[in-house]
Design an enzyme around this catalytic site. Structure first.
Site, PDB file in Angstrom:
ATOM      1  N   ARG A 132      15.902  11.214 -40.612  1.00 27.95           N
ATOM      2  CA  ARG A 132      17.400  11.450 -40.702  1.00 27.95           C
ATOM      3  C   ARG A 132      18.668  10.642 -41.594  1.00 27.95           C
ATOM      4  O   ARG A 132      19.417  11.971 -42.055  1.00 27.95           O
ATOM      5  CB  ARG A 132      17.901  11.637 -38.990  1.00 27.95           C
ATOM      6  CG  ARG A 132      17.563  11.996 -38.295  1.00 27.95           C
ATOM      7  CD  ARG A 132      17.708  11.103 -37.401  1.00 27.95           C
ATOM      8  NE  ARG A 132      16.917  10.500 -36.503  1.00 27.95           N
ATOM      9  CZ  ARG A 132      17.007   9.682 -35.519  1.00 27.95           C
ATOM     10  NH1 ARG A 132      17.724   9.615 -34.516  1.00 27.95           N
ATOM     11  NH2 ARG A 132      17.012   8.276 -35.781  1.00 27.95           N
ATOM     12  N   HIS A 172      13.900  17.618 -33.492  1.00 29.90           N
ATOM     13  CA  HIS A 172      12.739  17.350 -33.147  1.00 29.90           C
ATOM     14  C   HIS A 172      12.353  18.778 -33.081  1.00 29.90           C
ATOM     15  O   HIS A 172      11.490  19.477 -33.700  1.00 29.90           O
ATOM     16  CB  HIS A 172      11.975  17.095 -31.995  1.00 29.90           C
ATOM     17  CG  HIS A 172      12.700  15.580 -31.319  1.00 29.90           C
ATOM     18  ND1 HIS A 172      12.955  14.781 -30.179  1.00 29.90           N
ATOM     19  CD2 HIS A 172      12.265  14.480 -32.393  1.00 29.90           C
ATOM     20  CE1 HIS A 172      12.934  13.375 -30.341  1.00 29.90           C
ATOM     21  NE2 HIS A 172      12.393  13.684 -31.641  1.00 29.90           N
ATOM     22  N   LYS A 189       6.794   0.597 -21.087  1.00 29.57           N
ATOM     23  CA  LYS A 189       7.808   0.731 -21.453  1.00 29.57           C
ATOM     24  C   LYS A 189       7.848   1.746 -21.397  1.00 29.57           C
ATOM     25  O   LYS A 189       8.437   2.378 -22.208  1.00 29.57           O
ATOM     26  CB  LYS A 189       8.260   0.263 -23.592  1.00 29.57           C
ATOM     27  CG  LYS A 189       8.960   0.271 -23.398  1.00 29.57           C
ATOM     28  CD  LYS A 189       9.177   0.474 -24.713  1.00 29.57           C
ATOM     29  CE  LYS A 189      10.502   1.460 -25.865  1.00 29.57           C
ATOM     30  NZ  LYS A 189      10.233   1.789 -27.139  1.00 29.57           N
ATOM     31  N   SER A 225      17.578  11.517 -29.276  1.00 30.43           N
ATOM     32  CA  SER A 225      17.385  11.060 -28.037  1.00 30.43           C
ATOM     33  C   SER A 225      18.005  10.309 -27.227  1.00 30.43           C
ATOM     34  O   SER A 225      18.543  10.615 -25.647  1.00 30.43           O
ATOM     35  CB  SER A 225      15.566  10.955 -27.525  1.00 30.43           C
ATOM     36  OG  SER A 225      14.842  11.906 -28.181  1.00 30.43           O
TER      37      SER A 225
END
Ligand code: PNS
Length: 160
Positions: free
Chosen positions: A90, A17, A41, A128
């Site tokens: 990615r 990031h 969430k 992450s």
């Protein structure tokens, strides 16, 4: 002034990031890093902590600011009068869902354009969720997380 929005969960921010934010900050006058806050969430890291970590990791970047948003990204874009969304790719595995999200956003708000930036190859495998998993089992997260925030991430993970 050329402004872009880099939206995401950043749960937590990774070196991948940060690399994208740094590169975007050289292309645009201002980068707004928009952290999705979804009360239904909640991520592992609370939104305020995710922003705190981002702020610390990006201390050297003067044209980057941080906002929380909930609801639709296109509504957030309208609220800050921004038209460009930056997303990282990615691998081709990311492409399908990112393509769909870009199309949906463009259909909902034709003024909004999504620009894709390819992730630096050295971070193409970093996510992450991997950081959360490695860290939660006591593994070394320093290769994946900006150096300045490694102790903070470890300490937050220890609290869970
Ligand atoms: O880091 P992430 O989890 O890949 O980021 C995904 C994010 C936050 C960019 C995406 O989920 C999003 O924009 N959510 C807001 C809701 C929205 O606008 N949905 C419509 C487009 S699919």
């Amino acid at each position: 002034m050329a402004v872009c929005v880099f939206p995401g969960s950043f749960d937590p921010v990774t070196k991948g990031h940060l690399d994208l934010i740094e590169r975007a900050s050289r292309l645009f006058d201002e980068v707004i890093v928009a952290v999705l806050y979804n009360p239904a969430k909640t991520g592992l890291f609370p939104a305020e902590e995710r922003i705190g970590l981002l702020r610390k990791a990006c201390e050297h970047l003067s044209n980057v600011r941080f906002e929380c948003f909930d609801g639709l990204l296109v509504d957030f874009m309208r609220s800050c009068d921004a038209r460009v969304v930056i997303r990282g790719l990615r691998s081709t595995a990311d492409f399908e869902s990112e393509f769909q999200m870009a199309q949906l956003n463009h259909q909902m708000e034709p003024d909004v354009e999504t620009l894709f930036m390819t992730t630096a190859p050295e971070y193409a495998h970093v996510s992450s969720s991997a950081v959360r998993e490695i860290g939660s089992f006591g593994g070394d997260i320093s290769p994946f997380v900006p150096a300045s925030i490694v102790p903070d991430v470890v300490s937050i993970l220890c609290q869970h």
